[in-house]
Scaffold this motif. Sequence first.
Motif, PDB file in Angstrom:
ATOM      1  N   ILE A 212       0.864  -1.178   0.000  1.00 10.98           N
ATOM      2  CA  ILE A 212       0.000   0.000   0.000  1.00 10.98           C
ATOM      3  C   ILE A 212       0.900   1.227   0.000  1.00 10.98           C
ATOM      4  N   HIS A 213       0.630   2.163  -0.906  1.00 12.77           N
ATOM      5  CA  HIS A 213       1.513   3.322  -1.044  1.00 12.77           C
ATOM      6  C   HIS A 213       0.699   4.522  -1.481  1.00 12.77           C
ATOM      7  N   VAL A 214       1.336   5.670  -1.499  1.00 10.23           N
ATOM      8  CA  VAL A 214       0.621   6.897  -1.833  1.00 10.23           C
ATOM      9  C   VAL A 214       1.528   7.771  -2.695  1.00 10.23           C
ATOM     10  N   ALA A 218      -0.544  13.432  -3.237  1.00 13.27           N
ATOM     11  CA  ALA A 218      -1.868  13.137  -2.674  1.00 13.27           C
ATOM     12  C   ALA A 218      -2.091  13.976  -1.417  1.00 13.27           C
ATOM     13  N   GLU A 222      -5.799  11.751   2.597  1.00 16.18           N
ATOM     14  CA  GLU A 222      -5.783  10.488   1.862  1.00 16.18           C
ATOM     15  C   GLU A 222      -4.754   9.544   2.486  1.00 16.18           C
ATOM     16  N   LEU A 226      -5.552   5.953   4.479  1.00 20.50           N
ATOM     17  CA  LEU A 226      -4.942   4.661   4.146  1.00 20.50           C
ATOM     18  C   LEU A 226      -4.282   4.047   5.380  1.00 20.50           C
ATOM     19  N   SER A 228      -4.861   4.576   8.575  1.00 17.31           N
ATOM     20  CA  SER A 228      -5.753   4.161   9.651  1.00 17.31           C
ATOM     21  C   SER A 228      -6.617   2.991   9.186  1.00 17.31           C
ATOM     22  N   ARG A 229      -7.014   2.991   7.905  1.00 18.06           N
ATOM     23  CA  ARG A 229      -7.840   1.892   7.399  1.00 18.06           C
ATOM     24  C   ARG A 229      -7.080   0.570   7.430  1.00 18.06           C
ATOM     25  N   TYR A 230      -5.822   0.599   7.000  1.00 21.58           N
ATOM     26  CA  TYR A 230      -5.072  -0.651   6.893  1.00 21.58           C
ATOM     27  C   TYR A 230      -4.103  -0.858   8.053  1.00 21.58           C
ATOM     28  N   ASP A 231      -4.266  -0.086   9.132  1.00 22.12           N
ATOM     29  CA  ASP A 231      -3.421  -0.261  10.329  1.00 22.12           C
ATOM     30  C   ASP A 231      -1.939  -0.252  10.001  1.00 22.12           C
ATOM     31  N   LEU A 233       1.977   1.078  10.094  1.00 23.79           N
ATOM     32  CA  LEU A 233       2.933   1.821  10.910  1.00 23.79           C
ATOM     33  C   LEU A 233       3.729   2.785  10.053  1.00 23.79           C
ATOM     34  N   HIS A 250       3.958   6.543  11.777  1.00 22.45           N
ATOM     35  CA  HIS A 250       2.714   6.505  12.544  1.00 22.45           C
ATOM     36  C   HIS A 250       2.488   7.750  13.390  1.00 22.45           C
ATOM     37  N   LEU A 253       0.551  10.141  11.448  1.00 21.53           N
ATOM     38  CA  LEU A 253      -0.856   9.762  11.327  1.00 21.53           C
ATOM     39  C   LEU A 253      -1.660  10.350  12.473  1.00 21.53           C
TER      40      LEU A 253
END
Lengths: 455, 455
Positions: A212-214, A218, A222, A226, A228-231, A233, A250, A253
């Motif tokens: 998972i990356h951004v 972005a 966004e 990502l 918080s949704r996919y937990d 770190l 984290h 976040l």
Amino acid sequence: MAQATPTTRVDIDAILAEVRAALSEGDWERAVALIEALRPPDQADVFEELPPEEQDQLLPRLDLEDSADILEELEEEDAAEVAARLKVADLARILDEMEPDEAADLLGDIPPERAAKALAKMEEAEEVRPLLAHADDTAGGLMTSAEVLLHKDMTAEEAIAYLRSIAPESETVYYLFVVDEDVRLVGVVSLRELVIAPPDTRIEEIMDPDVIHVRADADQEEAARLMSRYDLLALPVVDEDGRLLGLITHDDLVEVLEEEATEDIYRLGGVPEEQPIDVPVPAALRTRLPWLVLNLGTAMASATVLSIFESTIARVAALAAFFPIVAGVSGSAGTQTLTVVVRGLALGELEPRDGLRALAREVLIGLTNGLVLGGLVALIAAIWKGTPMLGFVVGLATLLNMISAGIAGVLVPLGMQMLRIDPALASPILVTTTTDAMGYFMYLGLATLILPRFL
Amino acid sequence: MAQATPTTRVDIDAILAEVRAALSEGDWERAVALIEALRPPDQADVFEELPPEEQDQLLPRLDLEDSADILEELEEEDAAEVAARLKVADLARILDEMEPDEAADLLGDIPPERAAKALAKMEEAEEVRPLLAHADDTAGGLMTSAEVLLHKDMTAEEAIAYLRSIAPESETVYYLFVVDEDVRLVGVVSLRELVIAPPDTRIEEIMDPDVIHVRADADQEEAARLMSRYDLLALPVVDEDGRLLGLITHDDLVEVLEEEATEDIYRLGGVPEEQPIDVPVPAALRTRLPWLVLNLGTAMASATVLSIFESTIARVAALAAFFPIVAGVSGSAGTQTLTVVVRGLALGELEPRDGLRALAREVLIGLTNGLVLGGLVALIAAIWKGTPMLGFVVGLATLLNMISAGIAGVLVPLGMQMLRIDPALASPILVTTTTDAMGYFMYLGLATLILPRFL
């Protein structure tokens, strides 16, 4: 240890008093010892309470690492003020000790000329410079440079030896990102997986290629969503060619989540821009006054309605007593609906496509609220003023306005969302304007139609 | 990979359509494959959109681990419904795969009898049972059991070999907590420090003995505050004797932060209790209606003021046109102040001892706002109604009410805080009641004193 302190708590005030006592006796050594014994956020809390002269004398006496921690933990504005007073050489040495993302943020907050001088004197300027290019509220603005990267052809044993050799201090080492020859992100392996893998396993075999990356450009929301949704770190940030630019960690976040919550709370409360609690009065006025002037403009809608019905009010002045109820209580109901809808949109629990269902729900809630409150108000009005027909008019207007509050509470924020305006920002003022103006209109309209026949 | 998907995004709707198509053709294998290819939060998003019969048929066909992930990721109420429909044996097997804290939460949400039966059939019941004893909103209610503990007399090499031997799957392994013979918490070592330490170092030598920790009965907000303040990935929870009971992990922190922000936003919006966006209408009414009835009660204060001045209103009905401005715009100003103060209190940026300074600031802001808006309103009223004295009365009342809005906006939430009532809960209704009633009183009082001489 745990017995003495059932839950970890630090008495900042007590330590601050001790530090002040030490400073007033000129006992720098003791003041330094007191501060260095604290954890960074507590160090910053004590430090920020000291007068500038003492801050300036204290900072060079602290460990470089503690100075860096303090500048990282201070509020942005406070850190910028301290940095502005430091000698450029001292500032550069402290910046070298800071996390690259924090150093970049601080450099962005001080005058550009001074920032350029400090950068020129830094040893690790090359880690920080690329971070300066990204806007503050983008993923790129949050990221820090990735200190440790693995190549996909290393073995687990080589990777661990490599880690041991560079002894990374960074916060970013719990996930290890894997790149190819062109520094393109190709996988991720956790330190845990690395440690428990047979030593001769190739990284490519144990890595997860679906990372998972951004993108760097972005929005920071966004990125936070990502993580918080996919937990996660750590979230890798890539450029348009998929090359790894850095990582969001984290701690960022948590900061973004609090920032976004504060922004929503402020905007719902009619303060369009987040400000520290002790912002100077002129700055507070610049944010708040225009909003009140706008509010004055929208209130003119209600003023006009009231003006139109002036003769009705003159004839039955008792009507005025129920303005705060017909308009105000429905306004509260509209705010309730609005709050639920805006928060649902912010958390992604409500999508515009759910709009019709939400509207039906809120109309039903408005109808029920209206029947109960309308009945109650009708009773109060009839008994208090001794005019049953007045009770009927007040009650019916309340019922109708409760329904329009439900409708406005759903449609206004959904409409804002579709117009790509933050629903938290514009909705409250529009919803209360609607419930006010509609309330006065229906109440006085009904009164004008009905009451003259009975009074 | 990164080129194809510049930022990771999953199109839930598209996948849901594919799953539905597969199910309508009875192609279970394809439906299962589609879901198993997703990450857990996305699996849950697709799963929750399916009708109960399909959920019930799908779940036993999924990998046990995927089933567990889905139950972990679903909203609490949805997970409880699914769990209530499962065979007890199936439920027990899935619970065994879940993180212990998630399993405990789910068991707490289903009927006690069913929970007891499922626990009896679980293999890892002993990990979950101790977690059931703690209230949901305490640190103990958030914690999960610590899968891996190190003893202070191990060496780094032994510790790594031990980790490799048990190959922990847990989320809790980035910090390793160190205990003594009585399982009392004596230190912490990060996996990073362990990996980079010379192999024969004793844990006691590399561990940090000063571990931030929390008592099991502490409030969950306290735990979240510690984790976010000190950037912790895991927070150990101890009993009254300092024995380690479990760990709170970073995913719980994010959840608590969002929960607390939602709670504050809801309460400020007059919705005293957090509810999912699609809560049944009767449940929504139970939360919202009593608040509106209370609001009706406080609105009676303004109604009484208006009633007292009925004869003034009857004589000069034009006064009514400016009610929404004198009361409403000052209400907005009061809400602004209140918002800043409540959020400052929630984030710990404002302490009750800063009250006087905050009061002085807000009175000054109210005065300035009042001069500008009062002047503006006076001008509008004088021109619109052609009565300069009316303009004077409206303007002066607005000015005075802006100041009282600033005072109420500070004193009400601070007072609530000192009475240990959540300032977000009770403040909005009291502040707007104050600005409403004070506004009407000052406006109509001034009008009664001054206007008769000029009209």
